[in-house]
Design a protein around this motif. Structure first.
Motif, PDB file in Angstrom:
ATOM      1  N   HIS A 259       0.793  -1.224   0.000  1.00 34.13           N
ATOM      2  CA  HIS A 259       0.000   0.000   0.000  1.00 34.13           C
ATOM      3  C   HIS A 259       0.829   1.278   0.000  1.00 34.13           C
ATOM      4  CE1 HIS A 259      -3.251  -2.618   0.284  1.00 34.13           C
ATOM      5  NE2 HIS A 259      -3.434  -2.672   1.595  1.00 34.13           N
ATOM      6  N   ALA A 263       2.415   1.030  -4.047  1.00 36.83           N
ATOM      7  CA  ALA A 263       1.452   2.051  -4.506  1.00 36.83           C
ATOM      8  C   ALA A 263       2.180   3.325  -4.905  1.00 36.83           C
ATOM      9  CB  ALA A 263       0.435   2.342  -3.405  1.00 36.83           C
ATOM     10  N   GLY A 264       3.207   3.672  -4.124  1.00 39.09           N
ATOM     11  CA  GLY A 264       3.994   4.861  -4.473  1.00 39.09           C
ATOM     12  C   GLY A 264       4.679   4.695  -5.814  1.00 39.09           C
ATOM     13  N   ALA A 267       2.106   4.748  -8.484  1.00 33.10           N
ATOM     14  CA  ALA A 267       1.611   6.113  -8.728  1.00 33.10           C
ATOM     15  C   ALA A 267       2.592   6.889  -9.594  1.00 33.10           C
ATOM     16  CB  ALA A 267       1.390   6.827  -7.396  1.00 33.10           C
ATOM     17  N   GLU A 268       3.884   6.769  -9.259  1.00 31.94           N
ATOM     18  CA  GLU A 268       4.884   7.475 -10.057  1.00 31.94           C
ATOM     19  C   GLU A 268       4.946   6.912 -11.472  1.00 31.94           C
ATOM     20  OE1 GLU A 268       7.193  10.245  -9.215  1.00 31.94           O
ATOM     21  OE2 GLU A 268       5.306  10.333  -8.106  1.00 31.94           O
ATOM     22  N   PHE A 271       2.034   8.173 -13.231  1.00 33.34           N
ATOM     23  CA  PHE A 271       2.196   9.603 -13.521  1.00 33.34           C
ATOM     24  C   PHE A 271       3.063   9.804 -14.757  1.00 33.34           C
ATOM     25  CE2 PHE A 271       4.803  13.420 -13.177  1.00 33.34           C
ATOM     26  CZ  PHE A 271       3.821  14.401 -13.115  1.00 33.34           C
TER      27      PHE A 271
ATOM     28  N   ARG B 246      -5.998  15.117  -4.791  1.00 33.72           N
ATOM     29  CA  ARG B 246      -5.164  14.372  -5.753  1.00 33.72           C
ATOM     30  C   ARG B 246      -5.907  14.158  -7.060  1.00 33.72           C
ATOM     31  NH1 ARG B 246      -0.581  11.987  -6.578  1.00 33.72           N
ATOM     32  NH2 ARG B 246      -0.389   9.959  -7.575  1.00 33.72           N
ATOM     33  N   ARG B 252       1.584  16.776  -7.320  1.00 37.03           N
ATOM     34  CA  ARG B 252       2.430  16.170  -8.352  1.00 37.03           C
ATOM     35  C   ARG B 252       2.619  14.694  -8.038  1.00 37.03           C
ATOM     36  NH1 ARG B 252       5.062  12.866  -9.832  1.00 37.03           N
ATOM     37  NH2 ARG B 252       7.133  12.806 -10.780  1.00 37.03           N
ATOM     38  N   GLY B 253       2.804  14.354  -6.771  1.00 37.72           N
ATOM     39  CA  GLY B 253       2.969  12.960  -6.409  1.00 37.72           C
ATOM     40  C   GLY B 253       3.648  12.835  -5.072  1.00 37.72           C
ATOM     41  N   VAL B 254       4.353  11.732  -4.927  1.00 36.19           N
ATOM     42  CA  VAL B 254       5.087  11.489  -3.689  1.00 36.19           C
ATOM     43  C   VAL B 254       6.521  11.137  -4.051  1.00 36.19           C
ATOM     44  CG1 VAL B 254       3.075  10.727  -2.386  1.00 36.19           C
ATOM     45  CG2 VAL B 254       4.390   9.060  -3.719  1.00 36.19           C
ATOM     46  N   GLU B 269       9.186  20.350 -11.131  1.00 40.94           N
ATOM     47  CA  GLU B 269       7.898  19.658 -11.038  1.00 40.94           C
ATOM     48  C   GLU B 269       7.179  20.027  -9.757  1.00 40.94           C
ATOM     49  OE1 GLU B 269       7.904  15.470 -11.987  1.00 40.94           O
ATOM     50  OE2 GLU B 269       9.723  15.686 -13.176  1.00 40.94           O
ATOM     51  N   LEU B 419      -2.689   7.408  -2.972  1.00 35.37           N
ATOM     52  CA  LEU B 419      -1.679   7.323  -4.033  1.00 35.37           C
ATOM     53  C   LEU B 419      -2.284   6.940  -5.373  1.00 35.37           C
ATOM     54  CD1 LEU B 419       1.291   5.526  -2.207  1.00 35.37           C
ATOM     55  CD2 LEU B 419       1.046   7.948  -2.756  1.00 35.37           C
TER      56      LEU B 419
END
Lengths: 645, 421
Positions: A259, A263-264, A267-268, A271, B246, B252-254, B269, B419
């Motif tokens: 999670h 998930a990170g 997500a990237e 993106f 989000r 933008r993100g993490v 960014e 996320l």
């Protein structure tokens, strides 16, 4: 007059050809530029097509990557919920495929920015897959822990507690374990097991706390009731506690990986995938727009350049017309004027330093010559006019003189004829009464009258020369000579030679007859002591004239008199020596020249004389040709005794 | 040091014997085993210069295994046999302790334990300081008689207090107007509409979650009863806001590592984001006017913990204790001070720092001259003042400590929702 050399300039400077070439270049260059622009535009169009294809291909790749990524995440979610090995295998397979696609897309990436993103996507995916493998391990570990370290000891303890509660202390050998206690311990363990299983499906720390609290309560109570350390139930409960905690930690780790870490990374990854898709779509739009702009721009530029080229062409044409054609027309006009003989004040373009200037300077030479010619013509015309005037005046005077001579001779002849008649009458009527001397005087007067009459006849003939008023006719010169021979008082010893080939001519017979008659008369009049010998011959001179010659064996003429003998009243002998009026040869010369001929004499004193004169044949095919139709005469000079002598 | 001298002596003796031949061949010289201590942790403290210096000072062999926070925590909790010492953050203690991955450290074996300041022992750097929400280190430090962790000293601690600092967010001053420390700078800037699409959080629910919670609370969107231990409903409210933002593209993100955080800002960014001190220094080193904010709501504080593996025993444990003691011996504290971190017994490090360095790093005074970092490069320009001021002032303004909340597992689930929203 302009000196052409004055305007001579350096030949290579301001050459018209150079201007024309430059003008042509100026016209051609824009068209070449236009062609180059069009070619460039086409090349850019081709580039845009290539870029469009590449961008489209790249966008497709990204869409494919995104689709696989979504599918992979779905398998991950399925695996985290169900733990199906098939889902794990699918994740691994899809993950490896995705890595290949990402790496493949990197090769087609349009720029460094995209390659950088794909590199990061590769890293994120690698981390994601590595974390997933840990998730798999953790889940398997958790399953093993649950099975071996949670459920097994828990069930064992529960079973033992059930036995205790059912069979009483005998079952364990310990009298201190009441049924209620055993059931409570079993309940603690069951609660811990239940809370852990709940935690596995719905992770919540409170469940862990409750489960652990129950388990530890059971451990504490059992430990208090069983102070001996070596107790199987306690060991099983401690084993259960350890398994419980390890399961919780494994679950937390698994949850954290799934999670947070995964998930990170997902997500990237998503993106960057979305960004690359957006960039690819933007690129497609951009390329489309750029292609449109390029096409429009190229068309506009080509149009503008073409129009500019056309405008420049027109301008160049106008300039050429202005700088070349107009001056050329002006010079042409000047040449036309010059060709018509007109006087031109100045030639345009003399100051130019080009070919037109050279033409102008050449024209200026003609202009100068023309002006001189015109001046000369003016002079000639003026002189001609003046000459014509004098000729007309002279003709008038000649006419006046002829008229005077005719009138004088004609009018003088009447009184002279009256004097002669009177003298005749006096001689006839008073012959008897006149003395000898008077008769001699009277005879002398009659002689003088005759001489005067002859003189008047000669004058009259001279004045009428060339104006007989008779029509031309074919004259056989030989026959004409025969007629003339009849009219001359030939001495008896005269020898006359006539050329048998004398021609026939078309002329006024009276005039030719008088010429020949006068010359033949003179031949016998100016005879020497020897018997007169006269020869008449003829020969053609050119096609239009025949030259007659009359030769005699007389006293001859000294060369210094060869010209003056043809003058009027010019006589080399006195009247007493040889009778004559002094008009004979003057009359002959006038008649010959009136007919376009010439006359001359060849003679030496005491050696006879030969008169040559030319006479027009009157026909273009020549006089001698006419003789062919006539019987030939002997080539031997005809010597005939003068029948009149 | 004793071991080191011993090693030197024995080595010298052996050498002398070998060269002179004075030692009979049958005589065996005892050479103590050079023990290897395996240290699992993060890049913050597992630095090569520290390792080399410690090895030289202690005569032991050190194996550093740096990794990401989550990875090392996971490894530590599940495989305690894989390490001897664990260096991470205080918010991992609960997990490690509950998992039985670590064993208590005897304070008697810590030579300079008495020098450890009140921040760790009592939770306050000064009497007037905020304790800060969440798990202040003092709440986790002592091993209570019942085996739980609590504030009461027992002579046994769950971790060695050593490196600590406060974190906040950083912003690019080229884009974001500078604000006054503790007055204008606010966690709420993370949710400012003006920076839509250029905001990032650290990808760690025990850290980033509090950044987000502080921001949401600063904006008045959610009010927490205890921001250090939110209820499930509060977590839902918080994530409802975050998920909505989000989905709207605000974030933008993490980021999951310091270099990633620097790259995000360097590439433009992000202009506002969660950030760690090394990241801010690195960004500034790349010419980015990166300002580390001193939020008026207070910092999010963290405390490094050095833990002893539950499986480490015997001579290796002794060697591990030597290394633990070494960290409070002065030089390491001075070393990390030049990287912006604080040590729990600062005065021991002070002699190892130039006065100007001490003034800048601990007292919050302007740099008297250019200061060099541990890499020998200038890290602080003359006249610069440390963001947030002195050590005391910074730790007087702690809003929350990095914490594993009761609903930690639930936050993991919701964090995933955030996320992948």
């Amino acid at each position: 007059m302009t000196d052409p050399n004055e305007n001579h300039v350096k030949p290579n400077r301001d050459r018209l050809s150079l201007r024309i070439h430059c003008g042509t270049a100026v016209v051609v260059v824009p068209f070449l530029v236009s062609i180059a622009i069009a070619a460039t535009g086409f090349a850019r169009f081709q580039q845009n097509v290539d870029r469009l294809t590449a961008a489209s291909h790249f966008a497709t790749r990204m869409a494919d990557v995104e689709r696989d990524a979504v599918e992979m995440r779905q398998h991950v979610v399925a695996y985290t919920h169900g733990g199906n090995a098939g889902d794990a295998d699918a994740v691994t397979s899809l993950g490896n495929t995705l890595l290949e696609k990402v790496d493949g897309a990197r090769a087609d990436a349009p720029d460094d920015e995209s390659r950088g993103r794909l590199d990061r996507m590769h890293d994120h995916l690698t981390t994601y897959l590595g974390s997933f493998q840990e998730v798999v391990r953790e889940r398997r570990l958790r399953e093993q822990l649950v099975r071996e370290n949670v459920l097994e000891p828990a069930h064992d303890v529960t079973r033992r507690m059930n036995v205790l509660s059912d069979d009483g202390p005998a079952a364990t050998g310990r009298s201190s374990v009441p049924d209620e206690f055993a059931r409570r311990i079993g309940t603690y363990v069951s609660l811990a097991e239940a809370r852990l299983l709940q935690f596995l499906s719905d992770p919540d720390a409170r469940l862990v706390d409750e489960g652990l609290a129950a388990l530890r309560l059971g451990i504490d109570e059992w430990s208090a009731d069983h102070p001996d350390g070596d107790d199987p139930v306690l060991a099983r409960m401690q084993e259960l506690e350890h398994g419980f905690l390890r399961t919780v930690q494994a679950t937390r780790a698994y949850l954290y990986l799934a999670h947070v870490v995964m998930a990170g990374e997902a997500a990237e990854f998503a993106f960057h995938t979305e960004e690359l898709k957006r960039r690819a779509e933007d690129e497609l739009v951009s390329i489309g727009t750029a292609a449109e702009d390029d096409g429009r721009q190229t068309a506009q530029i080509v149009l503008v350049v073409s129009l500019a080229a056309a405008a420049v062409g027109v301008l160049i044409s106008l300039m050429i017309s202005r700088t070349i054609l107009r001056p050329i027309r002006a010079i042409t006009e000047t040449f036309n004027l010059l060709s018509r003989g007109e006087v031109v004040g100045s030639v345009p373009g003399l100051d130019r330093r080009d070919e037109i200037g050279e033409m102008a300077r050449a024209a200026d030479v003609f202009r100068s010559r023309n002006r001189e010619t015109v001046a000369l013509l003016d002079t000639t015309r003026r002189m001609t006019d003046e000459l014509d005037g004098k000729a007309r005046e002279l003709e008038k005077r000649n006419e006046d003189l002829d008229s005077f001579a005719y009138v004088a001779s004609h009018d003088l002849k009447s009184p002279l004829r009256g004097v002669a008649c009177l003298a005749e009458w006096i001689a006839e009527d008073a012959a008897d009464v006149l003395s000898e001397e008077s008769r001699e005087h009277l005879d002398m007067m009659r002689q003088r009258v005759d001489r005067m009459d002859q003189l008047l006849d000669d004058l009259l003939a001279y004045s009428r020369a060339g104006r007989t008023g008779e029509e031309d006719e074919v004259v056989d010169v030989r026959e004409l000579l025969t007629a003339i021979r009849e009219t001359i008082d030939w001495p008896a010893d005269t020898r006359l030679h006539v050329d048998p080939s004398l021609p026939r001519v078309v002329t006024t017979p009276v005039e030719l007859q008088r010429v020949l008659q006068n010359l033949l008369t003179n031949a016998v009049k100016y005879r020497s002591q020897d018997a007169p010998e006269v020869a008449v011959e003829a020969r053609p001179v050119g096609d239009d004239f025949v030259e007659f010659s009359v030769a005699d064996s007389g006293i001859g003429i000294a060369p210094e008199y060869h010209d003056s003998v043809f003058q009027m009243f010019r006589r080399l002998h006195t009247q007493d020596e040889i009778e004559g009026s002094g008009m004979g040869l003057a009359l002959v010369k006038k008649i010959v020249e009136t007919h376009g001929g010439t006359i001359r004499v060849e003679s030496e004193e005491g050696r006879g004389a030969t008169f040559f004169f030319t006479w027009p044949t009157g026909r273009p095919d020549g006089p001698l040709a006419e003789s062919a139709g006539r019987p030939e005469t002997s080539a031997t000079p005809l010597l005939e005794p003068a029948p009149l002598a | 040091m004793e071991r080191r001298r011993f090693l030197q002596r024995t080595a010298g003796a052996a050498c002398a014997a070998a060269t002179t031949g004075a030692v009979p061949a049958h005589v065996h010289v005892h050479v103590p085993k050079r023990h290897t201590v395996r240290v699992l942790g993060t890049h913050v403290t597992l630095q090569e210069p520290l390792r080399r210096r410690a090895e030289a000072d202690l005569g032991i062999h050190l194996e550093f295994e740096p990794g990401g926070s989550a990875a090392v925590l996971h490894k530590a909790t599940t495989r305690p046999e894989s390490f001897d010492l664990y260096e991470q953050w205080s918010n991992s203690i609960d997990v490690l302790w509950q998992a039985g991955a670590i064993q208590p450290i005897e304070t008697d074996r810590i030579a300079n334990w008495s020098e450890v300041n009140g921040l760790t022992k009592t939770g306050r750097i000064t009497p007037k300081a905020n304790l800060g929400a969440g798990d202040a280190p003092c709440k986790l430090l002592n091993v209570q008689p019942d085996g739980t962790l609590g504030p009461e000293p027992t002579g046994r601690v769950s971790f060695l207090p050593y490196v600590h600092n406060v974190d906040s967010f950083a912003y690019n001053a080229d884009v974001v107007p500078r604000g006054r420390e503790y007055e204008e700078e606010s966690w709420g800037w993370l949710l400012d509409e003006r920076w839509h699409g250029r905001v990032a959080l650290v990808n760690a629910p025990t850290i980033g979650l509090f950044d987000a919670a502080l921001a949401v609370q600063a904006k008045g969107l959610v009010e927490f009863e205890d921001i250090g231990n939110m209820t499930r409903a509060e977590i839902d409210e918080l994530f409802q806001v975050l998920v909505d933002l989000r989905r709207a593209g605000h974030f933008r993100g993490v980021w999951s590592s310091v270099p990633r955080s620097v790259e995000l800002m360097a590439r433009g960014e992000t202009v506002v984001q969660s950030m760690f001190s090394p990241g801010v220094s690195a960004a500034c080193g790349r010419g980015i006017p990166c300002v580390y904010a001193a939020p008026r709501e207070g910092y999010r504080a963290w405390h490094g913990v050095m833990c002893l593996s539950s499986r480490t025993t015997g001579a290796v444990r002794d060697a591990a204790y030597e290394y633990v003691n070494w960290w409070l011996s002065g030089w390491p504290g001075a070393f990390i001070a030049r990287q912006g971190y604080y040590i729990s017994n600062p005065e021991r490090s002070r002699p190892h720092l130039a006065p100007e360095e001490w003034d800048y790093w601990y007292r919050g005074l302007p740099a008297a001259h250019d200061l060099t970092g541990t890499d020998g490069k200038v890290s602080v320009r003359k006249g610069e003042v440390r963001s947030g001021g002195s050590y005391e002032r910074r730790f007087e303004n702690v809003a929350v400590w990095n914490t594993v909340m009761d609903h930690y597992e639930y936050t993991l689930v919701r964090w995933r929702d955030f996320l992948l929203a």
